[in-house]
Scaffold this active site. Structure first.
Site, short mmCIF file in Angstrom:
data_model
loop_
_atom_site.label_atom_id
_atom_site.label_comp_id
_atom_site.label_asym_id
_atom_site.label_seq_id
_atom_site.Cartn_x
_atom_site.Cartn_y
_atom_site.Cartn_z
N GLU A 107 39.67 20.11 22.58
CA GLU A 107 40.40 20.60 23.75
C GLU A 107 40.61 22.11 23.76
O GLU A 107 40.60 22.72 24.83
CB GLU A 107 41.76 19.89 23.84
CG GLU A 107 41.70 18.43 24.25
CD GLU A 107 41.25 18.24 25.70
OE1 GLU A 107 41.55 19.10 26.55
OE2 GLU A 107 40.57 17.23 25.97
N SER A 479 69.80 -39.18 23.68
CA SER A 479 70.69 -39.60 22.59
C SER A 479 71.26 -38.45 21.78
O SER A 479 72.13 -38.67 20.93
CB SER A 479 69.93 -40.54 21.65
OG SER A 479 69.60 -41.74 22.31
#
Length: 778
Positions: A107, A479
């Site tokens: 860059e 249950s």
């Protein structure tokens, strides 16, 4: 010096160094009078249009990046992130040299030498724009910082000049390291990711410090064009860009030829999205809602870190267990056929497009990969997933869908070219045909002492269904509600040794005016103790018991455990689970038995910090429990605990003690009518956990399915992790209970209303029951 570079320097005059002023003065003296006049006119015009419109500069001098909300387990594992931008702010000193070298090589190799602008490059860019094309950039890192923070991406002379002026201002205000720090934390790198630290986690699932040279070069190649060089979307172009970065590093002497060659040849495993350390999407969503309610939009930008009470290992064990056992249920009930179908064009490019389009409607679900069949026979299936790698499925991998591979299979079942199927890969790399389950499940585990969450899985797949079954699914408990009715019965003078007659029962109130006749899954056994009746989940005994203490008394009693009385009918069906509960409610209720009789309030968030680690809020240490927090008598909790241990030792939950090899497990299965819901709720030590399985649109799970086959295996697999290395927990009897004739009972038989309840021991038939009991004991 060129005309354009002179313009640039003049614009930067108020902010440039003295040496630049001297260069400009010499240049102006060298120009002709006409040239100088034209220059001054142009500069004046630009000053009028550019300088007054420059943005406030404190955005870089007082940098406050948008950092997302992050959610962690108690032991620091990332489990969720929310915000428009994925970003981790990382100080420049913590960024590894290999990444800085890679970035600067491609860059801005002269970053530490120039004053912020490459004049020849800028002149070329301006000339290109004036002649009809803005194809040359020459932007330094400083100029990119200026553009990123202050300017739009429009390609105009005015914007470029503003970028240059701002670059000089940045260089005069910040050090080179500060500028590079801004850049490496702010730059966009694809996949909603900003900054290299977040990109390292997104693409490679690792922190910056662990990046290899090859990985660093891959990331450094992204900023020029995040769409084109995104390795998750364009791996071929990203690889070419990576090799260019490595070539530049070699040219600049940052790496050796051997390092270059090794990095070029290193295979990289690229992720497509942010990776989390724990699977807890439903938990993360709960926390997000809580933070948004408190902070609104700032919750997603201020860098809040929320630490939950979850344990990473237990959370992942819960998630894996839910997934594994839901898929096991799905396998038991057969292959339903492909998920979809697409006609595949003959042209290769058109075929690839068609596959991409249909797979976009069938996203992956963890290890369940969607793919389109391109070749099929009874012995081999080839399919293309979204990743583009061809899957080949043979042998045992075809067994689950064998019927669908037969030529005479029904059309909706048959696998053919163009079918969308699911495939899963085992640890040895072998693929098998599977399917997305239609059934769902939920799991929650709490610390029974203080109510803190240890694990929570709100459903099979959050991306498919964001509904949190743990907190929001009101389902019949079957249950699993019985222990609370038994607990109520203890307060009416019953004991685990009380005998009741397990024989057919016919009561008014059935459908269509018929009698209601409750049934047991395992037939009738005659007189049986309440301990054995609960262990074997005897429905008729439970109905007789509720009939004896009255439905209204039991319904009111349920509220002690946190149940909503309005959700439970005041009739005999209540004891068979015809009311409604959530898994979270059930976990809190069973915690009362686990901790000796106290209600707990579930809590999820332990601590909130800001982006700098400052504590904004922390849950206070739980105070010593007070008697006003007590839900039930400690004697009651102890006796029910002993009965729930019997369920797991010899009753419907015996699979748990067999597979875990522990004697301190307690719990209860639950199966609703027609097996619409399957439950298991239980605990060991201070861990209480509840698992559930069922369809969102209620329907039977199958005639041979029960809570013990559906939910209990999920509970067992989680508890294996949660209890690992922990000794068995034996419970000491509290004052006021006695062990008489092989079982526990209150020292006195008085209920809440002071009336002594009838016990079998006082019955005229005592001698008969004693004889029956002796037979059972022998």
């Amino acid at each position: 010096m060129s005309f354009f570079s002179t313009v640039v320097k003049f614009l930067a005059l108020p902010f440039a160094l003295a040496s630049y002023r001297n260069d400009l003065r010499r240049t102006l003296l060298a120009l002709s009078a006409d040239g100088a006049l034209m220059l001054l006119v142009l500069v004046g015009a630009m000053l009028v249009t550019v300088l007054p419109n420059l943005p406030a500069f404190d955005v870089v001098t007082d940098y406050r990046p948008k950092i997302p909300l992050r959610i962690y387990t108690a032991d620091g594992a990332l489990l969720g992130e929310f915000g428009e931008e994925h970003r981790d702010f990382t100080p420049i000193k913590e960024i590894p040299p290999v990444l800085k070298d890679a970035l600067l090589a491609i860059e801005d190799s002269r970053f530490y030498e120039h004053g912020g602008v490459d004049y020849r490059g800028v002149a070329r860019a301006l000339a290109a724009d004036l002649t009809g094309g803005f194809r040359q950039g020459a932007s330094t890192i400083t100029m990119q910082v200026a553009r990123t923070f202050f300017l739009s991406q429009e390609k105009t002379v005015k914007r470029k000049l503003a970028e240059v002026v701002l670059a000089y201002r940045i260089e005069s205000a910040l050090s080179k390291d500060q500028i590079l720090e801004l850049y490496m934390n702010q730059i966009y790198l694809g996949q909603r990711t900003h900054g290299f630290a977040s990109a390292a986690r997104t693409y490679f699932n690792k922190p910056l410090a662990e990046l290899t040279l090859a990985e660093a070069a891959m990331l450094a190649g992204i900023p020029q064009n995040p769409a084109k060089h995104n390795p998750a979307v364009n791996p071929v172009r990203a690889k070419a860009r990576q090799e260019l970065v490595l070539k530049r590093m070699l040219h600049l002497g940052k790496i050796t030829q051997a390092e270059h060659d090794e990095a070029v040849g290193q295979p990289l495993k690229i992720g497509r999205s942010l990776q989390f350390d724990a699977h807890a999407d439903h938990v993360a969503e709960l926390v997000r809602q809580e933070l948004y309610a408190q902070y609104k939009g700032e919750a997603y930008t201020q860098g809040f870190n929320v630490y939950t009470t979850l344990d990473k290992a237990e959370q992942n064990a819960a998630y894996d267990s839910v997934r594994r056992n839901v898929l096991a249920y799905d396998q038991r009930h057969g292959y339903r056929g492909p998920e979809g179908f697409v006609e595949l064009p003959d042209n290769a490019d058109e075929q690839e497009d068609a596959i991409d389009q249909i797979l976009a409607r069938h996203p992956g679900s963890d290890n369940l990969i969607a793919a389109v069949v391109t070749e099929v026979s009874a012995k081999r299936v080839r399919a293309e997933p979204a990743s583009g790698d061809t899957l080949e499925i043979t042998g045992d991998g075809l067994r689950f869908a064998a019927r669908a591979l037969q030529p005479n299979a029904k059309l909706d079942l048959r696998i053919r070219v163009g079918s969308v199927i699911r495939a899963s890969q085992d640890a040895k790399g072998r693929w098998s045909i599977v399917q997305m389950p239609e059934v769902d499940a939920a799991f929650v585990a709490l610390n029974a002492e203080d109510g803190s969450y240890r694990a929570m899985v709100g459903g099979f797949d959050f991306s498919r269904n964001q509904f949190n079954h743990v907190t929001s699914a009101w389902r019949q408990p079957g249950s699993s509600i019985k222990p609370f009715v038994y607990s109520a019965a203890l307060e009416k003078g019953f004991s685990p040794a009380t005998l009741m007659n397990d024989a057919p029962l016919s009561l008014p109130g059935g459908e269509g005016g018929q009698a209601w006749e409750p049934r047991n899954d395992d037939g009738f056994d005659g007189p049986i103790s309440l301990r054995q009746a609960l262990a074997r989940s005897k429905n008729v005994i439970a109905v007789r018991l509720l009939q004896a203490i009255s439905p209204q008394y039991a319904r009111d009693y349920l509220q002690r455990f946190g149940f909503d009385a309005a959700k439970h009918p005041a009739n005999l069906t209540m004891v068979l689970g015809s009311g409604s509960v959530t898994p979270l409610q059930m976990a809190g209720a069973y915690a009362v038995f686990a901790n000796g009789g106290f209600r707990v309030t579930p809590r999820l968030i332990q601590k909130i910090t800001d982006a700098r680690g400052n504590v904004l809020w922390e849950a206070p240490a739980p105070p010593p429990r007070q008697e006003e927090q007590r839900a039930i008598d400690p004697r009651n909790a102890f006796i029910i605990d002993s009965m729930l241990r019997e369920v797991v030792r010899s009753g419907t939950g015996a699979q748990a003690s067999q597979r875990l090899g522990r004697n301190d497990l307690a719990g209860k299965t639950g199966t609703t009518s027609d097996a619409v819901d399957g439950w298991f709720a239980g605990y060991a030590g201070n861990v209480v956990a509840v698992s559930w399985m069922g369809y969102d649109q209620p329907k039977s799970l199958g005639g041979r399915e029960f809570g013990a086959t559906l939910a209990l295996p999920i509970w067992i697999d989680y508890m294996r992790q949660a209890l690992s290395g922990k000794p068995a927990n034996e419970r000491k009897p509290p004052p006021g209970v006695s062990y008489v004739d092989g079982d526990w009972l209150y020292d006195e038989f008085k209920g809440d209303d002071g009336v002594k309840a009838l016990d079998v021991e006082e019955s005229p038939l005592k001698s008969i029951f004693d004889a029956i009991r002796k037979v059972f004991t022998d």
